[in-house]
Design a protein around this motif. Structure first.
Motif, PDB file in Angstrom:
ATOM      1  N   ALA A 137       0.887  -1.385  -0.041  1.00 48.96           N
ATOM      2  CA  ALA A 137       0.058   0.028   0.038  1.00 48.96           C
ATOM      3  C   ALA A 137       0.905   1.095   0.162  1.00 48.96           C
ATOM      4  O   ALA A 137       0.414   2.166  -0.797  1.00 48.96           O
ATOM      5  N   ILE A 138       1.768   1.120   0.831  1.00 43.59           N
ATOM      6  CA  ILE A 138       2.962   2.335   0.601  1.00 43.59           C
ATOM      7  C   ILE A 138       3.443   2.638  -0.670  1.00 43.59           C
ATOM      8  O   ILE A 138       3.438   3.793  -1.234  1.00 43.59           O
ATOM      9  N   CYS A 139       4.042   1.482  -1.095  1.00 41.42           N
ATOM     10  CA  CYS A 139       4.904   1.975  -2.464  1.00 41.42           C
ATOM     11  C   CYS A 139       3.919   2.196  -3.510  1.00 41.42           C
ATOM     12  O   CYS A 139       4.046   2.939  -4.282  1.00 41.42           O
ATOM     13  N   LYS A 140       2.662   1.745  -3.500  1.00 43.67           N
ATOM     14  CA  LYS A 140       1.535   2.063  -4.539  1.00 43.67           C
ATOM     15  C   LYS A 140       1.067   3.579  -4.275  1.00 43.67           C
ATOM     16  O   LYS A 140       0.874   4.403  -5.192  1.00 43.67           O
ATOM     17  N   ASN A 141       0.778   3.836  -3.204  1.00 44.11           N
ATOM     18  CA  ASN A 141      -0.039   5.082  -2.933  1.00 44.11           C
ATOM     19  C   ASN A 141       0.673   6.292  -2.500  1.00 44.11           C
ATOM     20  O   ASN A 141       0.436   7.343  -2.912  1.00 44.11           O
ATOM     21  N   TYR A 142       1.842   6.065  -1.920  1.00 43.48           N
ATOM     22  CA  TYR A 142       2.809   7.143  -1.699  1.00 43.48           C
ATOM     23  C   TYR A 142       3.821   7.194  -2.798  1.00 43.48           C
ATOM     24  O   TYR A 142       4.195   8.642  -2.988  1.00 43.48           O
ATOM     25  N   PHE A 143       4.333   6.280  -3.431  1.00 35.68           N
ATOM     26  CA  PHE A 143       5.495   6.421  -4.409  1.00 35.68           C
ATOM     27  C   PHE A 143       5.087   6.211  -5.671  1.00 35.68           C
ATOM     28  O   PHE A 143       5.862   6.178  -6.613  1.00 35.68           O
ATOM     29  N   GLY A 144       3.661   5.673  -5.943  1.00 32.62           N
ATOM     30  CA  GLY A 144       3.332   5.190  -7.421  1.00 32.62           C
ATOM     31  C   GLY A 144       4.113   4.057  -8.014  1.00 32.62           C
ATOM     32  O   GLY A 144       4.377   3.997  -9.274  1.00 32.62           O
ATOM     33  N   ALA A 187      16.584   4.137  -1.636  1.00 30.92           N
ATOM     34  CA  ALA A 187      17.025   2.712  -1.694  1.00 30.92           C
ATOM     35  C   ALA A 187      16.115   1.708  -0.976  1.00 30.92           C
ATOM     36  O   ALA A 187      15.594   0.745  -1.428  1.00 30.92           O
ATOM     37  N   TYR A 188      15.434   2.187   0.205  1.00 27.39           N
ATOM     38  CA  TYR A 188      14.653   1.540   0.792  1.00 27.39           C
ATOM     39  C   TYR A 188      13.182   1.135  -0.051  1.00 27.39           C
ATOM     40  O   TYR A 188      12.841   0.027  -0.084  1.00 27.39           O
ATOM     41  N   LYS A 189      12.738   2.303  -0.461  1.00 21.48           N
ATOM     42  CA  LYS A 189      11.645   2.062  -1.722  1.00 21.48           C
ATOM     43  C   LYS A 189      11.939   1.107  -2.700  1.00 21.48           C
ATOM     44  O   LYS A 189      11.203   0.320  -3.182  1.00 21.48           O
ATOM     45  N   GLU A 190      13.028   1.225  -3.239  1.00 20.59           N
ATOM     46  CA  GLU A 190      13.540   0.331  -4.302  1.00 20.59           C
ATOM     47  C   GLU A 190      13.753  -0.873  -4.158  1.00 20.59           C
ATOM     48  O   GLU A 190      13.064  -2.054  -4.820  1.00 20.59           O
ATOM     49  N   ALA A 191      14.115  -1.300  -2.695  1.00 19.57           N
ATOM     50  CA  ALA A 191      14.343  -2.580  -2.268  1.00 19.57           C
ATOM     51  C   ALA A 191      12.924  -3.389  -2.115  1.00 19.57           C
ATOM     52  O   ALA A 191      12.765  -4.431  -2.281  1.00 19.57           O
ATOM     53  N   LEU A 192      12.050  -2.359  -1.482  1.00 23.16           N
ATOM     54  CA  LEU A 192      10.729  -2.955  -1.054  1.00 23.16           C
ATOM     55  C   LEU A 192       9.927  -3.278  -2.604  1.00 23.16           C
ATOM     56  O   LEU A 192       9.383  -4.412  -2.582  1.00 23.16           O
ATOM     57  N   SER A 193      10.109  -2.431  -3.575  1.00 19.53           N
ATOM     58  CA  SER A 193       9.226  -2.590  -4.782  1.00 19.53           C
ATOM     59  C   SER A 193       9.745  -3.627  -5.865  1.00 19.53           C
ATOM     60  O   SER A 193       9.280  -4.246  -6.369  1.00 19.53           O
ATOM     61  N   LYS A 194      11.275  -3.381  -5.935  1.00 16.78           N
ATOM     62  CA  LYS A 194      11.813  -4.476  -6.926  1.00 16.78           C
ATOM     63  C   LYS A 194      12.408  -5.762  -6.481  1.00 16.78           C
ATOM     64  O   LYS A 194      12.568  -6.556  -7.142  1.00 16.78           O
ATOM     65  N   LYS A 195      12.749  -5.808  -5.116  1.00 14.01           N
ATOM     66  CA  LYS A 195      13.352  -7.122  -4.482  1.00 14.01           C
ATOM     67  C   LYS A 195      14.520  -7.440  -5.213  1.00 14.01           C
ATOM     68  O   LYS A 195      14.459  -8.582  -5.954  1.00 14.01           O
ATOM     69  N   PRO A 196      15.370  -6.656  -5.247  1.00 15.39           N
ATOM     70  CA  PRO A 196      16.948  -7.248  -6.002  1.00 15.39           C
ATOM     71  C   PRO A 196      17.539  -8.446  -5.364  1.00 15.39           C
ATOM     72  O   PRO A 196      17.212  -8.621  -4.116  1.00 15.39           O
ATOM     73  N   MET A 214      20.399  -0.955   5.898  1.00 14.66           N
ATOM     74  CA  MET A 214      20.586  -2.561   6.142  1.00 14.66           C
ATOM     75  C   MET A 214      19.796  -2.971   7.459  1.00 14.66           C
ATOM     76  O   MET A 214      18.937  -3.864   7.066  1.00 14.66           O
ATOM     77  N   SER A 215      19.766  -2.001   8.666  1.00 16.21           N
ATOM     78  CA  SER A 215      19.117  -2.342   9.658  1.00 16.21           C
ATOM     79  C   SER A 215      17.395  -2.598   9.310  1.00 16.21           C
ATOM     80  O   SER A 215      16.942  -3.508   9.585  1.00 16.21           O
ATOM     81  N   SER A 216      17.039  -1.546   8.608  1.00 21.35           N
ATOM     82  CA  SER A 216      15.722  -1.210   8.241  1.00 21.35           C
ATOM     83  C   SER A 216      15.147  -2.524   7.485  1.00 21.35           C
ATOM     84  O   SER A 216      14.199  -2.983   7.671  1.00 21.35           O
ATOM     85  N   GLU A 222      10.002  -9.460   4.108  1.00 18.72           N
ATOM     86  CA  GLU A 222      10.075  -9.292   2.598  1.00 18.72           C
ATOM     87  C   GLU A 222      11.487  -9.064   2.195  1.00 18.72           C
ATOM     88  O   GLU A 222      11.807  -9.324   1.115  1.00 18.72           O
ATOM     89  N   THR A 223      12.326  -8.348   2.905  1.00 18.81           N
ATOM     90  CA  THR A 223      13.515  -8.025   2.548  1.00 18.81           C
ATOM     91  C   THR A 223      14.820  -8.387   3.249  1.00 18.81           C
ATOM     92  O   THR A 223      15.979  -8.179   3.212  1.00 18.81           O
ATOM     93  N   LYS A 224      14.423  -9.125   4.497  1.00 21.11           N
ATOM     94  CA  LYS A 224      15.576  -9.371   5.372  1.00 21.11           C
ATOM     95  C   LYS A 224      16.410 -10.324   4.564  1.00 21.11           C
ATOM     96  O   LYS A 224      17.641 -10.680   5.315  1.00 21.11           O
ATOM     97  N   ALA A 225      16.317 -11.384   3.732  1.00 18.37           N
ATOM     98  CA  ALA A 225      17.122 -12.118   3.155  1.00 18.37           C
ATOM     99  C   ALA A 225      18.025 -11.694   2.111  1.00 18.37           C
ATOM    100  O   ALA A 225      18.933 -12.407   1.456  1.00 18.37           O
TER     101      ALA A 225
END
Length: 228
Positions: A137-144, A187-196, A214-216, A222-225
């Motif tokens: 929801a954050i990725c879609k509505n705040y960042f498009g 980078a946080y936004k990109e990591a959430l949306s793109k899952k590199p 890194m801590s976040s 979804e991103t810890k691994a």
């Protein structure tokens, strides 16, 4: 004051865990200094949906799901800044008069919610949701941005020096799909949306430095691994 039921009791009642498993995971969570529910989800013993349902029961809240694709007014989104929404996994759902319906992954986050209520003269009605749904929801509505799965091996390259971004990207883009960000929050936004597949980051950057980034990311299922 009514004493809340323990999460372990709820999971045992639902036949998701045994008493012995609860004891062992409690010991692990104490040794790692992590929340009991977080450890359960990280170990794959419960799903995010099962954790959200149990938290809703524990804190006598309603659970909400499948809201990330909805439409939310800018006035409602403005109540909580994007950075705060990301940091605390909160999402404003609806405002009616002086009441705000708020999705949250952690219903124990009462201090932050209290500040939001006080700063906006609102009464907050909490709804428990999975961290995955809130992130969508954050990725879609705040960042498009929609959360997507890469079609090939990918790297997220993070540096506030554009020359470094360009030179390292040239070295990598023959073998990898390269995403870039110029600060830790982007980078946080990109990591959430793109899952590199991997993240290469500078240590010192605006907004979030490399260590905080890194801590976040390590705190999110979804991103810890993702190796950083």
């Amino acid at each position: 004051m009514k004493q809340r039921r323990k999460l372990g009791e709820i999971f045992v009642e639902q036949n998701l865990l045994t008493d012995k498993m609860v004891e062992r995971v409690i010991a692990i969570s104490k040794s790692l200094n992590k929340r009991f529910g977080t450890v359960l989800e990280e170990m794959g013993l419960i799903t995010g949906e099962e954790l959200a349902y149990a938290l809703a029961r524990q804190y006598d809240c309603k659970m909400i799901s499948n809201f990330s694709g909805g439409s939310f007014s800018p006035q409602v989104l403005d109540i909580i800044p994007a950075e705060a929404a990301l940091q605390h996994l909160l999402f404003p759902l609806k405002r009616e008069g002086d009441k705000l319906a708020l999705a949250m992954a952690d219903p124990t986050n009462t201090k932050v919610v209290g500040n939001i209520a006080a700063n906006n003269n609102l009464s907050v009605i909490p709804f428990v949701a999975t961290s995955k749904e809130i992130n969508k929801a954050i990725c879609k509505n705040y960042f498009g941005m929609d959360i997507t799965e890469p079609t090939r091996k990918s790297v997220l390259l993070v540096d506030d020096d554009k020359l470094i971004i360009e030179s390292v990207s040239r070295m990598l883009n023959k073998e990898y799909l390269v995403y870039t960000a110029i600060d830790g929050m982007e980078a946080y936004k990109e990591a959430l949306s793109k899952k590199p597949n991997v993240i290469l980051t500078d240590k010192e950057m605006p907004k979030l430095d490399g260590y905080k980034l890194m801590s976040s990311l390590k705190n999110l299922p979804e991103t810890k691994a993702i190796p950083i």
